[in-house]
Design a protein around this motif. Structure first.
Motif, PDB file in Angstrom:
ATOM      1  N   GLY A  50       0.793  -1.224   0.000  1.00  0.00           N
ATOM      2  CA  GLY A  50       0.000   0.000   0.000  1.00  0.00           C
ATOM      3  C   GLY A  50       0.825   1.273   0.000  1.00  0.00           C
ATOM      4  N   GLY A  51       2.001   1.228  -0.610  1.00  0.00           N
ATOM      5  CA  GLY A  51       2.845   2.416  -0.687  1.00  0.00           C
ATOM      6  C   GLY A  51       3.600   2.739   0.591  1.00  0.00           C
ATOM      7  N   SER A  52       3.600   1.833   1.557  1.00  0.00           N
ATOM      8  CA  SER A  52       4.245   2.096   2.850  1.00  0.00           C
ATOM      9  C   SER A  52       5.756   1.907   2.818  1.00  0.00           C
ATOM     10  N   GLY A  53       6.276   1.294   1.761  1.00  0.00           N
ATOM     11  CA  GLY A  53       7.710   1.067   1.661  1.00  0.00           C
ATOM     12  C   GLY A  53       8.189  -0.162   2.407  1.00  0.00           C
ATOM     13  N   CYS A  54       7.263  -1.030   2.811  1.00  0.00           N
ATOM     14  CA  CYS A  54       7.658  -2.241   3.552  1.00  0.00           C
ATOM     15  C   CYS A  54       7.956  -3.388   2.595  1.00  0.00           C
ATOM     16  N   LEU A  55       7.325  -4.513   2.736  1.00  0.00           N
ATOM     17  CA  LEU A  55       7.640  -5.708   1.945  1.00  0.00           C
ATOM     18  C   LEU A  55       7.551  -5.435   0.444  1.00  0.00           C
ATOM     19  N   CYS A  56       8.618  -5.747  -0.269  1.00  0.00           N
ATOM     20  CA  CYS A  56       8.696  -5.528  -1.715  1.00  0.00           C
ATOM     21  C   CYS A  56       7.497  -6.161  -2.434  1.00  0.00           C
ATOM     22  N   GLY A  57       6.841  -5.386  -3.268  1.00  0.00           N
ATOM     23  CA  GLY A  57       5.674  -5.870  -3.993  1.00  0.00           C
ATOM     24  C   GLY A  57       5.988  -7.006  -4.951  1.00  0.00           C
ATOM     25  N   ALA A  58       7.170  -6.984  -5.569  1.00  0.00           N
ATOM     26  CA  ALA A  58       7.543  -8.059  -6.480  1.00  0.00           C
ATOM     27  C   ALA A  58       7.680  -9.376  -5.712  1.00  0.00           C
ATOM     28  N   LEU A  59       8.318  -9.325  -4.555  1.00  0.00           N
ATOM     29  CA  LEU A  59       8.445 -10.511  -3.710  1.00  0.00           C
ATOM     30  C   LEU A  59       7.071 -10.981  -3.251  1.00  0.00           C
ATOM     31  N   ASN A  60       6.246 -10.042  -2.875  1.00  0.00           N
ATOM     32  CA  ASN A  60       4.883 -10.348  -2.448  1.00  0.00           C
ATOM     33  C   ASN A  60       4.116 -11.063  -3.554  1.00  0.00           C
ATOM     34  N   PHE A  98      18.879 -10.152  -3.818  1.00  0.00           N
ATOM     35  CA  PHE A  98      18.578  -8.731  -3.598  1.00  0.00           C
ATOM     36  C   PHE A  98      18.987  -8.198  -2.222  1.00  0.00           C
ATOM     37  N   HIS A  99      19.248  -9.056  -1.257  1.00  0.00           N
ATOM     38  CA  HIS A  99      19.824  -8.711   0.050  1.00  0.00           C
ATOM     39  C   HIS A  99      18.917  -7.954   1.012  1.00  0.00           C
ATOM     40  N   ALA A 100      17.713  -7.671   0.633  1.00  0.00           N
ATOM     41  CA  ALA A 100      16.749  -7.012   1.526  1.00  0.00           C
ATOM     42  C   ALA A 100      15.357  -7.259   0.974  1.00  0.00           C
ATOM     43  N   SER A 101      14.363  -7.303   1.850  1.00  0.00           N
ATOM     44  CA  SER A 101      12.991  -7.508   1.380  1.00  0.00           C
ATOM     45  C   SER A 101      12.130  -6.265   1.559  1.00  0.00           C
ATOM     46  N   CYS A 102      12.661  -5.259   2.191  1.00  0.00           N
ATOM     47  CA  CYS A 102      11.937  -4.010   2.439  1.00  0.00           C
ATOM     48  C   CYS A 102      12.106  -3.070   1.253  1.00  0.00           C
ATOM     49  N   CYS A 103      11.021  -2.608   0.701  1.00  0.00           N
ATOM     50  CA  CYS A 103      11.024  -1.725  -0.466  1.00  0.00           C
ATOM     51  C   CYS A 103      11.911  -0.503  -0.239  1.00  0.00           C
ATOM     52  N   ARG A 104      11.748   0.170   0.890  1.00  0.00           N
ATOM     53  CA  ARG A 104      12.521   1.398   1.102  1.00  0.00           C
ATOM     54  C   ARG A 104      14.007   1.111   1.267  1.00  0.00           C
ATOM     55  N   VAL A 105      14.369  -0.042   1.816  1.00  0.00           N
ATOM     56  CA  VAL A 105      15.777  -0.422   1.933  1.00  0.00           C
ATOM     57  C   VAL A 105      16.343  -0.738   0.551  1.00  0.00           C
ATOM     58  N   LEU A 106      15.586  -1.454  -0.258  1.00  0.00           N
ATOM     59  CA  LEU A 106      16.033  -1.787  -1.609  1.00  0.00           C
ATOM     60  C   LEU A 106      16.304  -0.536  -2.439  1.00  0.00           C
ATOM     61  N   LYS A 107      15.563   0.511  -2.176  1.00  0.00           N
ATOM     62  CA  LYS A 107      15.688   1.736  -2.956  1.00  0.00           C
ATOM     63  C   LYS A 107      16.660   2.747  -2.349  1.00  0.00           C
ATOM     64  N   SER A 108      17.264   2.420  -1.207  1.00  0.00           N
ATOM     65  CA  SER A 108      18.110   3.362  -0.489  1.00  0.00           C
ATOM     66  C   SER A 108      19.577   3.260  -0.897  1.00  0.00           C
ATOM     67  N   PRO A 109      20.170   4.377  -1.313  1.00  0.00           N
ATOM     68  CA  PRO A 109      21.605   4.373  -1.613  1.00  0.00           C
ATOM     69  C   PRO A 109      22.451   3.996  -0.393  1.00  0.00           C
ATOM     70  N   ALA A 110      21.958   4.278   0.792  1.00  0.00           N
ATOM     71  CA  ALA A 110      22.686   3.952   2.022  1.00  0.00           C
ATOM     72  C   ALA A 110      22.836   2.447   2.216  1.00  0.00           C
ATOM     73  N   ASN A 111      22.004   1.679   1.541  1.00  0.00           N
ATOM     74  CA  ASN A 111      22.031   0.229   1.679  1.00  0.00           C
ATOM     75  C   ASN A 111      22.480  -0.469   0.400  1.00  0.00           C
ATOM     76  N   GLY A 112      23.221   0.240  -0.428  1.00  0.00           N
ATOM     77  CA  GLY A 112      23.724  -0.360  -1.658  1.00  0.00           C
ATOM     78  C   GLY A 112      22.777  -0.210  -2.828  1.00  0.00           C
ATOM     79  N   GLY A 113      21.657   0.452  -2.611  1.00  0.00           N
ATOM     80  CA  GLY A 113      20.676   0.662  -3.663  1.00  0.00           C
ATOM     81  C   GLY A 113      21.038   1.878  -4.481  1.00  0.00           C
TER      82      GLY A 113
END
Length: 140
Positions: A50-60, A98-113
């Motif tokens: 729902g746009g919250s940036g939690c569990l990646c939608g593709a994984l879901n 992908f090393h993370a399942s959280c949408c906001r983490v996947l998109k974060s430069p701080a986490n290799g994104g």
């Protein structure tokens, strides 16, 4: 037959979110004949639930497909261990890629994104297709 990558790109470019894209691409690629109600249910899972940036939608979306293939309708049909095992195994493969399942983490430069959503959609669908084939999960 179109490649999974081509099918994913078609749905992604058509304005579908990550979860919708993976589900619709698998539906078309495998001829699953999912109902519009299934697509409606999944449509709210994009953007990390729902746009919250939690569990990646593709994984879901991939987990929904696995549920269709290995899930149950009643507790008497299969044990939790039987239905959870393939999903857990796929999740571990996905995390290895992908090393993370959280949408906001996947998109974060701080986490290799950032990992792009199109990259996640294609990568997830291709990983899922290989997993389904390797495990022989399609009912013949």
């Amino acid at each position: 037959m179109e490649s999974m990558q081509d099918v994913v790109k078609k749905y992604q470019q058509g304005g579908n979110n990550c979860s919708e894209t993976v589900l619709k691409a698998c539906n078309e690629y495998y001829g699953l004949n999912l109902s519009d109600d299934v697509f409606r249910m999944v449509s709210v899972m994009g953007g990390g639930v729902g746009g919250s940036g939690c569990l990646c939608g593709a994984l879901n979306g991939a987990c929904y497909i696995l549920g269709l293939l290995v899930g149950r309708n009643t507790p008497e049909e299969k044990t939790k261990a039987e239905i959870y095992a393939p999903v857990k195994e796929f999740y571990q493969l996905w995390m290895g890629k992908f090393h993370a399942s959280c949408c906001r983490v996947l998109k974060s430069p701080a986490n290799g994104g950032p990992v792009s959503c199109p990259e996640l959609m294609v990568g997830t669908a291709e990983l899922l297709a290989a997993f389904i084939e390797e495990k022989g999960l399609l009912k013949k």
